[in-house]
Each structure stands twice: as structure tokens, then as C-alpha cells.
Design a protein around this motif. Structure first.
Motif, PDB file in Angstrom:
ATOM      1  N   LYS A  51       0.848  -1.180   0.000  1.00 33.59           N
ATOM      2  CA  LYS A  51       0.000   0.000   0.000  1.00 33.59           C
ATOM      3  C   LYS A  51       0.889   1.236   0.000  1.00 33.59           C
ATOM      4  O   LYS A  51       1.778   1.380   0.853  1.00 33.59           O
ATOM      5  CB  LYS A  51      -0.933   0.006   1.205  1.00 33.59           C
ATOM      6  CG  LYS A  51      -2.185  -0.837   0.992  1.00 33.59           C
ATOM      7  CD  LYS A  51      -3.267  -0.504   2.004  1.00 33.59           C
ATOM      8  CE  LYS A  51      -4.538  -1.280   1.666  1.00 33.59           C
ATOM      9  NZ  LYS A  51      -5.613  -1.007   2.666  1.00 33.59           N
ATOM     10  N   ILE A  52       0.643   2.121  -0.958  1.00 33.54           N
ATOM     11  CA  ILE A  52       1.519   3.254  -1.211  1.00 33.54           C
ATOM     12  C   ILE A  52       0.736   4.548  -1.070  1.00 33.54           C
ATOM     13  O   ILE A  52      -0.309   4.728  -1.710  1.00 33.54           O
ATOM     14  CB  ILE A  52       2.107   3.159  -2.642  1.00 33.54           C
ATOM     15  CG1 ILE A  52       2.740   1.780  -2.887  1.00 33.54           C
ATOM     16  CG2 ILE A  52       3.111   4.277  -2.893  1.00 33.54           C
ATOM     17  CD1 ILE A  52       3.019   1.489  -4.346  1.00 33.54           C
ATOM     18  N   LEU A  53       1.243   5.462  -0.256  1.00 38.00           N
ATOM     19  CA  LEU A  53       0.687   6.805  -0.152  1.00 38.00           C
ATOM     20  C   LEU A  53       1.512   7.729  -1.030  1.00 38.00           C
ATOM     21  O   LEU A  53       2.741   7.749  -0.933  1.00 38.00           O
ATOM     22  CB  LEU A  53       0.708   7.295   1.298  1.00 38.00           C
ATOM     23  CG  LEU A  53       0.341   8.772   1.536  1.00 38.00           C
ATOM     24  CD1 LEU A  53      -1.087   9.063   1.085  1.00 38.00           C
ATOM     25  CD2 LEU A  53       0.534   9.140   3.009  1.00 38.00           C
ATOM     26  N   ILE A  54       0.841   8.502  -1.883  1.00 39.27           N
ATOM     27  CA  ILE A  54       1.524   9.366  -2.852  1.00 39.27           C
ATOM     28  C   ILE A  54       1.148  10.813  -2.595  1.00 39.27           C
ATOM     29  O   ILE A  54      -0.023  11.143  -2.378  1.00 39.27           O
ATOM     30  CB  ILE A  54       1.136   8.979  -4.293  1.00 39.27           C
ATOM     31  CG1 ILE A  54       1.489   7.511  -4.560  1.00 39.27           C
ATOM     32  CG2 ILE A  54       1.837   9.859  -5.306  1.00 39.27           C
ATOM     33  CD1 ILE A  54       0.414   6.771  -5.278  1.00 39.27           C
ATOM     34  N   ILE A  55       2.153  11.706  -2.637  1.00 37.61           N
ATOM     35  CA  ILE A  55       1.950  13.136  -2.387  1.00 37.61           C
ATOM     36  C   ILE A  55       2.583  13.932  -3.529  1.00 37.61           C
ATOM     37  O   ILE A  55       3.782  13.846  -3.761  1.00 37.61           O
ATOM     38  CB  ILE A  55       2.576  13.557  -1.044  1.00 37.61           C
ATOM     39  CG1 ILE A  55       1.971  12.737   0.104  1.00 37.61           C
ATOM     40  CG2 ILE A  55       2.385  15.053  -0.803  1.00 37.61           C
ATOM     41  CD1 ILE A  55       2.694  12.906   1.429  1.00 37.61           C
TER      42      ILE A  55
END
Length: 354
Positions: free
Chosen positions: A4-8
């Protein structure tokens, strides 16, 4: 394994965030920031806590459990020139983002915000293929005067992403291919990708190369010099001519290719501008074919303008003889960032150190 990847991805007046499970999008939001909100802060870095608070608030509202996030990835900013790849957010990298090594831009906050949030949840953080990716061959750096070397600032994230996508879809290695990638958005860039490196590309940020919807492209040097010393314009005003109010904006008052196509049906000036836009890009594609010694495996069209049928047809008819053409319209930056982090997390490639 599923990650699971959080992207900003911070922009000047917005912050795009996303959550992916491997390459599958679970959530995407564009957080808008008003001019008044941004104006409270003297520097880009001063916006950090404000943007972080907004990001965390929206993630909570959307029911995102940060404890389930395996990695955080941010958009890279104006660092020193570096080869392409996925980079660890080391102290040296974060410091150069903070000071704006090659300039101040909201994207500088991407890696900084990724690191802060990742540290709080005890996971790694990265940036991927920032605009300052520099893999130019030495001969491409000489401009004609040592005071003004050519530099590499371009749409590296999208160019690299579509090049690797083409390679993967055709069961080939990016490092074994010669590609010409044509990014067409508010700015344009044409890159010569030789065996995994972009060995020649214009400085798209300063408006070099072909003109675009908002940028002037390479202007006649003498005429530019006269404008600069005419006394009519400030440095900031000339800068805006080059980047912001150049290209389509300067000629016909729009930065939207769809508007230009409609106008061109009844307006001769608009038709000429559209033709000139395509003409300059085709010349640049031809030049990059020479850079690659005529051995071009594929020409890839990408960016928002690649959706346009008139544009697609023009390049098929003018440069299709050089190599087959593949079209990946649009610019999916969040997915490209997720893929960069995923390649490292899965062991497909090592993370780079700044």
C-alpha cells in the motif's frame, strides 16, 4: 506481495494525494489551496505544516488507515542534476529540497512531506524521477557559449514512466531500447532515450525547444536580447513571455489545444499556430532521430495533447517513417510515482542515494 503506497504530489495551488495497492488506485484526491491561504507563507517551505495538516485531515475523512501504508512517495523537486530513478529521502536530499537547489517550486515539498509522514508511521519514503533528471551526453551540454550551458529539466517522471510502460508491454528491457518520447502538455519536451538514459532533451522549464501552449520555445537570440534591453519590460515580464504567456497564449490567447483546434476551423491565424506547433515538434523529433543514429525502436506520444486526433494524425503522416508510433495520452503522475516506489519495494531495482 501487495504494497500500500501513499503518494503526495504538491502543485502551486493544490496537492494531489493518492493511495495505491501496487498499481491499483484505491483513492485519489486533489486538495485545492486558495490564493489567500498560500499567500500567508513567505516561502514554499513555510507551507509544509499547512499542507501536511490538510493531507492528514483528508486521509482521515476518507478512512485511510495510515498503519496499513507500507511506503510513502513524493514528487521530486528542483534538486541538483541527478540520473533517473527512485531516491531515498536522505538528509542531503531533504536539505536541497528545502533550500531549492535549482529554484523554488511547490514540488520541492513532495519529498519533505513524504519523509515526515513516513517517519511517523515507521515506513520508508522516496521521490521518483524529478524534473532535474540529467543523463545528457556531454556533447549535448555545449550551447555555443560557456556562460550558457544547456541543462536538462523536463517531464522526466512521465517520459520515464511511458518509456518503461512501452518496454514492459512489449516484453523488452527499457535499457535495450532506443525511444523518442514526446510529452505535450502546458509545456512540451522531446527526449532521446538511448538504452535507459535520456541523452538529449531541452530545458522545458525555461521554454527551450519547440513552443507549447504556455511557453515560447527557443526564441531568436538577437530579438530576445533587444527585448531584454529595450527598457519596456522588467526581467519578470520577459520571464513571463518565455514561460506562462508564450506559445498559444501569446498568439491566440488560449492555452488549450482543444480551443485552438476549434478556432483553426475558421481562423487562419489559429490554423497557422497549430501547424507551427506540430511543425516544430516534428523537427525536434527528427533531430532526436539523428541523435539516436537513425536507430529508433519507437516514437511515443504522451501528455494531454496526445488525446487530440489532429495531432495524432499529423505525426503519423510526418514522422511515422522514422519509427512506429505508440500513443499513451495523458499524464498519470500518481501512478508513475507509485510504480517508482513499487520497483524498489519489490526488489526490481535498488533505491538510489542522492
Amino acid at each position: 506481495m501487495a504494497y500500500k503506497i501513499l503518494i503526495i504530489n504538491p502543485g502551486s495551488t493544490s496537492t494531489k494525494i493518492g493511495v495505491y495497492e501496487n498499481e491499483t488506485q484505491l483513492m485519489e484526491e486533489t486538495l485545492r489551496h486558495s490564493t489567500e491561504e498560500i499567500a500567508q507563507y513567505d516561502t514554499i517551505y513555510d507551507q509544509k505544516d499547512f499542507r501536511k495538516e490538510v493531507i492528514l485531515k483528508v486521509l482521515k475523512e476518507k478512512g485511510v488507515n495510515l498503519d496499513e501504508i507500507n511506503v510513502v512517495v513524493g514528487r521530486g523537486g528542483l534538486l541538483k542534476p541527478i540520473p533517473g530513478g527512485t531516491y531515498e529521502t536522505t538528509p542531503e536530499l531533504l536539505e536541497d529540497l528545502k533550500i531549492g537547489k535549482q529554484g523554488q517550486h511547490a514540488s520541492n515539498l513532495g519529498g519533505i512531506l513524504a519523509k515526515e509522514i513516513a517517519t511517523e508511521i515507521h515506513v520508508p519514503s522516496y521521490i521518483v524521477d524529478p524534473v532535474v533528471v540529467d543523463e545528457l551526453q556531454d556533447v549535448a551540454r555545449l550551447s555555443g557559449h560557456p556562460e550558457m550551458p544547456r541543462i536538462s529539466i523536463f517531464h522526466a517522471l512521465n517520459q520515464k514512466a511511458v518509456a518503461k510502460r512501452y518496454a514492459k508491454e512489449n516484453n523488452k528491457s527499457y535499457e535495450d531500447l532506443n525511444l523518442i518520447v514526446v510529452h505535450m502538455g502546458g509545456g512540451v519536451s522531446v527526449g532521446a532515450h538511448k538504452q535507459g538514459k535520456v541523452i538529449d532533451v531541452a530545458n522545458a522549464l525555461d521554454g527551450d525547444g519547440p513552443f507549447s501552449p504556455e511557453r515560447s520555445g527557443g526564441l531568436p537570440s538577437g530579438a530576445l536580447m533587444k527585448v531584454c534591453f529595450s527598457g519596456k519590460y522588467t526581467q519578470a515580464e520577459v520571464g513571463k513571455m518565455i514561460n506562462g504567456n508564450g506559445g498559444f497564449n501569446a498568439y491566440v490567447g488560449t492555452n488549450d489545444m482543444r480551443d485552438l483546434v476549434t478556432m483553426a476551423q475558421t481562423d487562419e491565424q489559429a490554423k497557422l499556430v497549430m501547424e507551427a506547433f506540430h511543425y516544430q515538434l516534428a523537427k525536434e523529433i527528427g533531430a532526436m532521430a539523428v541523435v539516436l543514429g537513425g536507430k529508433v525502436d519507437q516514437i511515443i506520444l504522451t501528455g494531454g495533447i496526445a488525446y487530440n486526433q489532429v495531432t495524432q494524425d499529423y505525426f503519423k503522416n510526418t514522422v511515422g517513417f522514422l519509427a512506429p508510433i505508440t500513443i499513451y495520452p495523458g499524464e498519470d503522475e500518481l501512478l508513475a510515482l507509485a510504480q517508482g516506489a513499487l520497483r524498489v519495494m519489490s526488489g526490481e531495482e535498488p533505491a538510489k542515494i542522492y
